[in-house]
Design an enzyme around this catalytic site. Structure first.
Site, mmCIF file in Angstrom:
data_model
loop_
_atom_site.group_PDB
_atom_site.id
_atom_site.type_symbol
_atom_site.label_atom_id
_atom_site.label_comp_id
_atom_site.label_asym_id
_atom_site.label_seq_id
_atom_site.Cartn_x
_atom_site.Cartn_y
_atom_site.Cartn_z
ATOM 1 N N ASP A 51 -8.666 -14.845 -3.844
ATOM 2 C CA ASP A 51 -9.904 -14.066 -3.969
ATOM 3 C C ASP A 51 -10.411 -13.982 -5.399
ATOM 4 O OD1 ASP A 51 -10.344 -13.409 -1.265
ATOM 5 O OD2 ASP A 51 -8.749 -11.911 -1.373
ATOM 6 N N ARG A 70 -4.004 0.958 -10.170
ATOM 7 C CA ARG A 70 -5.453 0.755 -10.349
ATOM 8 C C ARG A 70 -6.047 1.434 -11.578
ATOM 9 N NH1 ARG A 70 -4.990 -3.798 -7.894
ATOM 10 N NH2 ARG A 70 -4.936 -3.706 -5.626
ATOM 11 N N ASP A 124 -8.994 0.868 -3.035
ATOM 12 C CA ASP A 124 -8.891 0.339 -4.397
ATOM 13 C C ASP A 124 -10.233 0.257 -5.113
ATOM 14 O OD1 ASP A 124 -6.134 0.146 -4.428
ATOM 15 O OD2 ASP A 124 -6.139 -1.804 -3.441
ATOM 16 N N SER A 130 -2.029 -9.306 3.431
ATOM 17 C CA SER A 130 -2.557 -8.962 2.117
ATOM 18 C C SER A 130 -1.475 -8.156 1.404
ATOM 19 C CB SER A 130 -3.823 -8.136 2.277
ATOM 20 O OG SER A 130 -4.074 -7.422 1.080
HETATM 21 N N1 ARG Z 1 -2.949 1.339 1.330
HETATM 22 C C1 ARG Z 1 -2.455 1.305 -0.003
HETATM 23 C C2 ARG Z 1 -3.303 2.117 -0.935
HETATM 24 O O1 ARG Z 1 -4.382 2.461 -0.586
HETATM 25 C C3 ARG Z 1 -2.292 -0.107 -0.542
HETATM 26 C C4 ARG Z 1 -3.560 -0.880 -0.721
HETATM 27 C C5 ARG Z 1 -3.350 -2.316 -1.150
HETATM 28 N N2 ARG Z 1 -2.590 -2.996 -0.162
HETATM 29 C C6 ARG Z 1 -2.531 -4.300 0.072
HETATM 30 N N3 ARG Z 1 -1.711 -4.688 0.971
HETATM 31 N N4 ARG Z 1 -3.263 -5.169 -0.558
HETATM 32 O O2 ARG Z 1 -2.900 2.431 -2.024
#
Ligand code: ARG
Length: 413
Positions: free
Chosen positions: A14, A94, A123, A174
């Protein structure tokens, strides 16, 4: 000269497509920024790939220490677990990425920053809100949120533009990982009834194949921060890495969570967080011994508030800073050592000791040497029970309702 944008670049499909897309669609010079917070692979290779795909510059940073000291350990001191389950690895990464993007944008003279989040996750919120808090003048671009391409379309775009598609792109999952944990979603996991297939796990062994003898670990804490493992002083990064390894070997730290996303939907995520699981348990065990019942009670409320703040993208807020100050103060006597046993997917606390312990043997023992004044108890209980007695006498105790037989149809409602 075109404007510059700094893109958070992981080296995956991505964000590789995003480099090309930003350059084509917005006619911007893309500076790729890759930060190692414990999840990226080969940094030089990622840097090469960014340049090959069309970035004008590729920056790489090792920010593991900053991540642990400024994000992970404050969250550990707070006992932050979202909805009582998720240790918040991705959510903690993040705001740090946002800070690094902003710093890079300023030193590179960029007018915009970009990230690879989609438009339906948490995110994007964490990135965008952190960026506006730190640098309201910067423009934010989220290519994946704008382009709305499916997985297949993204792969086709990559192939059409000579962007190498990694074998992992074929995987339906993912994945996001850093030192504090690994988050896995999509594919068959989107069926909340489906048991997670063994293939998704990378850090933890299946309890069916873990060793038949337990391992023990002794974790030393100072001010609520882990500082040693089995008596050996370690920096935070090394300590977490070693615990991830050791606890993962015993299958500790698998979490299956149907969680409430900030954007309003429920999503099913699997986490692997061996070190986080062990450290959160050990830390709580030490707090149980060194904090008063009132401190523990209040701190529990702070913990859930703090977890929500982290999850909901509000790291760079006044409330987070205020709670952090409270949490830090609460940790001044959280010192000592906790012994955990790792065995067949479980982490159990089996011992704890502290120079600031509130546990007093001579008060707790039922053996010889007991100094607890049992004769003082009736007076204490008399006053403690006084309001209960009066209220029960005047308004009833609930006993009669319990004995009353209800008609069946009334029971069903
Ligand atoms: N659900 C988790 C969060 O909101 C992880 C998000 C990213 N997960 C991923 N498999 N890319 O913090």
């Amino acid at each position: 000269m075109s404007d510059k944008v700094v893109l958070a670049y992981s080296g995956g499909l991505d964000t590789s497509v995003a480099i090309k897309w930003l350059a084509d669609k917005y006619d911007m010079e893309v500076i790729a920024l890759t930060a190692d917070i414990g999840g990226v692979g080969d940094l030089p290779a990622i840097q090469q790939k960014a340049l090959k795909v069309g970035a004008v510059k590729a920056l790489t940073l090792d920010t593991k220490e900053l991540f642990v000291d400024s994000f992970v350990f404050p969250a550990l001191q707070a006992d932050a677990l979202y909805e009582g389950q998720y240790p918040l690895a991705t959510a903690l990464g993040r705001p740090l990425m946002a800070k690094l993007l902003v710093d890079a944008a300023r030193s590179e003279g960029a007018i915009a920053v970009a990230h690879g989040s989609t438009g339906k996750g948490n995110d994007q919120v964490r990135f965008d809100v952190s960026i506006v808090a730190l640098a309201p003048e910067l423009r934010i671009v989220a290519p994946a949120r704008e382009w709305g391409m499916t997985r297949e379309e993204t792969i086709a775009y990559a192939e059409g533009h000579g962007i190498p598609v990694p074998i992992t792109a074929a995987s339906p999952y993912s994945i996001d990982e850093n030192l504090w944990g690994r988050s896995i979603e999509c594919g068959v996991l989107e069926d909340p009834w489906a048991e997670p297939p063994e293939e998704i796990f990378a850090w933890t062994k299946s309890p069916a194949t873990t060793p038949d003898v337990p391992d023990y670990a002794e974790i030393g804490f100072e001010k609520g921060i882990p500082i040693s493992l089995d008596g050996k002083k370690l920096d935070g990064v090394a300590l977490i890495q070693q615990l991830n390894e050791l606890a993962g070997k015993h299958g500790v730290g698998r979490i299956d969570h149907v969680e409430s996303r900030l954007v309003g939907i429920k999503s099913r995520e699997i986490y692997e967080a061996p070190a986080a699981t062990v450290l959160l348990k050990a830390h709580q065990a030490l707090e149980a011994m060194t904090l008063s019942r009132h401190q523990l009670r209040f701190k529990e409320k702070v913990a859930s508030e703090y977890a929500d703040i982290i999850y909901n993208g509000l790291w760079f807020t006044a409330l987070r800073q205020d709670l952090a100050a409270y949490v830090e103060s609460s940790q001044r006597h959280v010192v000592g050592t906790v012994k955990v046993k790792l065995f067949k997917g479980n982490c159990s606390v089996v011992g704890r000791k502290s120079p600031a312990s509130l546990y007093d043997y001579s008060l707790a023992t039922y053996d010889k040497g007991d100094v607890f004044d049992q004769q003082a108890s009736p007076g204490f209980i008399h006053i403690w029970g006084l309001p209960v007695k009066i209220q029960a006498r005047v308004q009833g105790s609930g006993n009669r309702d319990m004995n009353k037989k209800k008609p069946k149809d009334e029971l069903d409602t």
